[in-house]
Design a protein around this motif. Structure first.
Motif, PDB file in Angstrom:
ATOM      1  N   GLU A 207       0.822  -1.174   0.020  1.00  0.00           N
ATOM      2  CA  GLU A 207      -0.042  -0.075   0.043  1.00  0.00           C
ATOM      3  C   GLU A 207       1.007   1.187  -0.056  1.00  0.00           C
ATOM      4  N   PHE A 208       0.592   2.209  -0.720  1.00  0.00           N
ATOM      5  CA  PHE A 208       1.432   3.407  -0.931  1.00  0.00           C
ATOM      6  C   PHE A 208       0.948   4.518  -0.448  1.00  0.00           C
ATOM      7  N   THR A 209       1.885   5.191   0.282  1.00  0.00           N
ATOM      8  CA  THR A 209       1.633   6.610   0.887  1.00  0.00           C
ATOM      9  C   THR A 209       2.650   7.604   0.701  1.00  0.00           C
ATOM     10  N   ASP A 210       2.513   8.672   1.021  1.00  0.00           N
ATOM     11  CA  ASP A 210       3.417  10.038   0.700  1.00  0.00           C
ATOM     12  C   ASP A 210       4.421   9.917   1.686  1.00  0.00           C
ATOM     13  N   ASN A 211       3.998   9.534   3.080  1.00  0.00           N
ATOM     14  CA  ASN A 211       5.157   9.394   4.213  1.00  0.00           C
ATOM     15  C   ASN A 211       5.129   7.792   4.686  1.00  0.00           C
ATOM     16  N   GLY A 212       6.444   7.242   4.715  1.00  0.00           N
ATOM     17  CA  GLY A 212       6.532   5.944   5.263  1.00  0.00           C
ATOM     18  C   GLY A 212       7.860   5.390   5.194  1.00  0.00           C
ATOM     19  N   VAL A 213       7.942   4.258   4.756  1.00  0.00           N
ATOM     20  CA  VAL A 213       9.261   3.521   4.515  1.00  0.00           C
ATOM     21  C   VAL A 213       9.524   3.328   3.088  1.00  0.00           C
ATOM     22  N   PRO A 214      10.833   3.750   2.856  1.00  0.00           N
ATOM     23  CA  PRO A 214      11.020   3.605   1.140  1.00  0.00           C
ATOM     24  C   PRO A 214      10.996   2.073   0.704  1.00  0.00           C
ATOM     25  N   PHE A 215      10.510   1.999  -0.311  1.00  0.00           N
ATOM     26  CA  PHE A 215      10.060   0.457  -0.988  1.00  0.00           C
ATOM     27  C   PHE A 215      10.806   0.342  -2.178  1.00  0.00           C
ATOM     28  N   VAL A 216      11.627  -0.849  -2.419  1.00  0.00           N
ATOM     29  CA  VAL A 216      12.323  -1.210  -3.520  1.00  0.00           C
ATOM     30  C   VAL A 216      11.866  -2.014  -4.443  1.00  0.00           C
ATOM     31  N   ARG A 217      11.659  -1.733  -5.632  1.00  0.00           N
ATOM     32  CA  ARG A 217      10.977  -2.471  -6.540  1.00  0.00           C
ATOM     33  C   ARG A 217      11.903  -3.123  -7.753  1.00  0.00           C
ATOM     34  N   ILE A 218      11.820  -3.990  -8.484  1.00  0.00           N
ATOM     35  CA  ILE A 218      12.663  -4.472  -9.667  1.00  0.00           C
ATOM     36  C   ILE A 218      13.293  -3.430 -10.103  1.00  0.00           C
ATOM     37  N   ASN A 219      12.655  -2.658 -11.089  1.00  0.00           N
ATOM     38  CA  ASN A 219      13.254  -1.292 -11.664  1.00  0.00           C
ATOM     39  C   ASN A 219      14.277  -0.631 -10.830  1.00  0.00           C
ATOM     40  N   ASP A 220      13.965  -0.373  -9.354  1.00  0.00           N
ATOM     41  CA  ASP A 220      14.992   0.369  -8.807  1.00  0.00           C
ATOM     42  C   ASP A 220      16.293  -0.186  -8.570  1.00  0.00           C
ATOM     43  N   LEU A 221      16.702  -1.463  -8.993  1.00  0.00           N
ATOM     44  CA  LEU A 221      17.681  -2.140  -9.006  1.00  0.00           C
ATOM     45  C   LEU A 221      18.674  -1.712  -9.932  1.00  0.00           C
ATOM     46  N   LEU A 222      18.120  -1.204 -10.819  1.00  0.00           N
ATOM     47  CA  LEU A 222      18.938  -0.826 -11.921  1.00  0.00           C
ATOM     48  C   LEU A 222      20.235   0.237 -11.522  1.00  0.00           C
ATOM     49  N   ALA A 276       9.942  -5.407  -2.261  1.00  0.00           N
ATOM     50  CA  ALA A 276       8.544  -6.012  -2.992  1.00  0.00           C
ATOM     51  C   ALA A 276       8.577  -7.469  -3.116  1.00  0.00           C
ATOM     52  N   ARG A 277       7.400  -8.106  -3.308  1.00  0.00           N
ATOM     53  CA  ARG A 277       7.486  -9.571  -3.448  1.00  0.00           C
ATOM     54  C   ARG A 277       8.454  -9.986  -4.455  1.00  0.00           C
ATOM     55  N   ALA A 278       8.730  -9.202  -5.426  1.00  0.00           N
ATOM     56  CA  ALA A 278       9.489  -9.718  -6.773  1.00  0.00           C
ATOM     57  C   ALA A 278      11.052  -9.434  -6.362  1.00  0.00           C
ATOM     58  N   VAL A 279      11.116  -9.179  -5.204  1.00  0.00           N
ATOM     59  CA  VAL A 279      12.559  -8.904  -4.770  1.00  0.00           C
ATOM     60  C   VAL A 279      13.013  -9.588  -3.619  1.00  0.00           C
ATOM     61  N   ALA A 280      13.922 -10.385  -3.679  1.00  0.00           N
ATOM     62  CA  ALA A 280      14.552 -11.101  -2.511  1.00  0.00           C
ATOM     63  C   ALA A 280      15.885 -10.420  -1.708  1.00  0.00           C
ATOM     64  N   SER A 281      15.938 -10.965  -0.641  1.00  0.00           N
ATOM     65  CA  SER A 281      17.019 -10.240   0.121  1.00  0.00           C
ATOM     66  C   SER A 281      18.045 -11.324   0.428  1.00  0.00           C
ATOM     67  N   LEU A 282      19.251 -11.072   0.244  1.00  0.00           N
ATOM     68  CA  LEU A 282      20.140 -11.951   0.469  1.00  0.00           C
ATOM     69  C   LEU A 282      21.250 -11.424   1.403  1.00  0.00           C
ATOM     70  N   ARG A 283      21.499 -11.957   2.498  1.00  0.00           N
ATOM     71  CA  ARG A 283      22.593 -11.277   3.523  1.00  0.00           C
ATOM     72  C   ARG A 283      23.658 -12.314   3.874  1.00  0.00           C
ATOM     73  N   VAL A 284      24.689 -12.064   3.186  1.00  0.00           N
ATOM     74  CA  VAL A 284      25.893 -13.020   3.269  1.00  0.00           C
ATOM     75  C   VAL A 284      26.700 -13.099   4.639  1.00  0.00           C
ATOM     76  N   ARG A 285      27.468 -14.082   4.967  1.00  0.00           N
ATOM     77  CA  ARG A 285      28.222 -13.933   6.115  1.00  0.00           C
ATOM     78  C   ARG A 285      29.299 -12.802   5.983  1.00  0.00           C
ATOM     79  N   HIS A 286      29.935 -12.624   7.098  1.00  0.00           N
ATOM     80  CA  HIS A 286      31.007 -11.640   7.167  1.00  0.00           C
ATOM     81  C   HIS A 286      32.327 -11.746   6.533  1.00  0.00           C
ATOM     82  N   ASP A 287      32.536 -12.977   6.196  1.00  0.00           N
ATOM     83  CA  ASP A 287      33.784 -13.443   5.656  1.00  0.00           C
ATOM     84  C   ASP A 287      33.480 -13.492   4.046  1.00  0.00           C
ATOM     85  N   VAL A 288      32.443 -13.371   3.731  1.00  0.00           N
ATOM     86  CA  VAL A 288      32.268 -13.326   2.202  1.00  0.00           C
ATOM     87  C   VAL A 288      31.934 -11.909   1.579  1.00  0.00           C
ATOM     88  N   ASP A 289      32.619 -11.677   0.578  1.00  0.00           N
ATOM     89  CA  ASP A 289      32.589 -10.320   0.129  1.00  0.00           C
ATOM     90  C   ASP A 289      31.166 -10.248  -0.850  1.00  0.00           C
TER      91      ASP A 289
END
Length: 393
Positions: A207-222, A276-289
């Motif tokens: 749900e979109f609002t004028d004030n809130g949390v920034p939201f990352v979608r696929i095209n934003d990854l460019l 977004a649902r179309a975006v996955a979050s990957l968080r690598v270990r500290h010893d991985v670049d």
């Protein structure tokens, strides 16, 4: 040549469809700035709010007119209501009118006359006031014939550049795969063993609002750098429901629906954003670049596994998180080897990026050349009978 208003030589038809299935042209079917369709054959669709058009009409997109989407249909059918159906009268030919709608003055008028900010659109009432120099029908045919030949040459070069760009992308992916495979201390492993937690996708129904949390979608990854202010936003309460995908610096954000394999590192300024649902979050270990890990995502090995996991015949390919977690890769276990591999990978990536930038610049210049040539021909700045750039008096 006399100057006339478009509405004196062109009619705008707004006849609604009967609701039955007919060949249907949508905005997504039109290529920007070229007058070409992106589909063949034209799909059939039943849409009561669509407009009827016939062979010889010119269709021009009134939504975001700066995209310069125009088309001369070769058969009758229907089209989205976001297209103006322009039917030439006796004093103007269809082909000349089509090229006129792709010219610089027409697009500039359409853009400055458009209303609305996020989704600007123009109208027939506004476009009908556009004034232009109307040549004789004989000269219109000469202009159209000249442009047909010249545009065909430009398009052939442009298509060749696009093929070169696609081949370069594949070469890059294969070259990166080779570097990872040849790393001396690399061992086969699964993606999940390099992660601090499982891959996760984001908000299902935003749900979109004028004030809130920034939201990352696929095209934003460019390009995520400096985007925190311009991103759309979702309510804080909704973001809290997906707290596990709140962004931390150097998270790897990966597209997993539709467009697969587009990846970017989250910059510091995006801390606390969500995805977004179309975006996955990957968080690598500290010893991985994490930067090197993004480069692995660009390899042919990653894309091969992604296609195998989703299938090649689905309309909307989706990469599951469990499948992603079990992707196989070769990763250097030695820190020194990881740094050496990262340097080699960046050198290859930089070389390909420079070549890609060159192809993209050439494509932009060809686009500018097409627009400039059309503009010069329809406004009488060049003598199309000789094509030597002689000004017509």
């Amino acid at each position: 040549m006399s100057f006339v208003r478009v509405k004196t030589v062109v009619q705008n038809f707004t006849i609604k469809s009967d609701g039955l299935a007919h060949p249907f042209i949508g905005l997504e079917n039109l290529e920007s700035g070229t007058g070409r369709l992106l589909v063949d054959p034209i799909p059939c669709k039943a849409a009561e709010d669509s407009l009827v058009h016939q062979r010889g009409d010119v269709l021009f997109c009134k939504l975001r007119p700066y995209l310069a989407k125009s088309y001369l249909p070769q058969m009758s059918g229907t089209a989205t209501g976001e297209l103006l159906v322009l039917r030439p009268k006796a004093l103007i030919s269809s082909r000349f009118l089509m090229y006129l709608t792709l010219s610089g003055p027409w697009i500039e008028w359409a853009s400055v006359s458009a209303y609305g900010t996020k989704m600007p659109r123009t109208s027939w009432e506004l476009m009908g006031e556009f004034r232009f120099a109307l040549p004789s029908l004989e000269m219109q045919d000469r202009i159209a014939e000249f442009l047909d030949g010249e545009i065909e040459k430009i398009d052939a070069i442009s298509q060749a550049r696009k093929r070169q760009g696609a081949l370069l992308g594949r070469h890059r992916a294969v070259a990166l795969s080779g570097l990872f495979a040849r790393a001396s201390s690399s061992v086969p492993t699964r993606l999940k063993y390099l992660m601090r937690n499982k891959p996760r996708y984001g908000v299902l129904v935003p749900e979109f609002t004028d004030n809130g949390v920034p939201f990352v979608r696929i095209n934003d990854l460019l390009d995520l750098r400096g985007r925190a202010v311009s991103l759309v936003r979702i309510p804080e309460a909704l973001s809290q429901q997906y707290a596990r995908t709140r962004v931390q610096p150097n998270d790897i954000l990966l597209s997993v629906v539709g467009t697969l394999g587009r990846a970017a590192l989250a910059p510091v300024e995006l801390e606390g954003a969500n995805i977004a649902r179309a975006v996955a979050s990957l968080r690598v270990r500290h010893d991985v670049d994490p930067g090197l890990f993004v480069r692995w995502i660009e390899t042919a090995d990653f894309m091969r596994q992604a296609l195998d996991a989703t299938g090649n015949d689905t309309a909307q390919p989706t990469l599951g998180m469990e499948d992603l977690a079990n992707f196989k890769l070769r990763w250097p276990t030695d820190a020194h080897e990881q740094r050496r591999l990262a340097q080699e990978v960046e050198e290859v990536a930089k070389h390909h990026d420079e070549l890609t930038a060159c192809y993209e610049r050439q494509t932009r210049l060809l686009t500018e050349r097409r627009r400039a040539l059309i503009t010069a021909a329809v406004t009488g700045q060049i003598d199309v009978t000789t094509a030597r750039g002689v000004r017509v008096p």
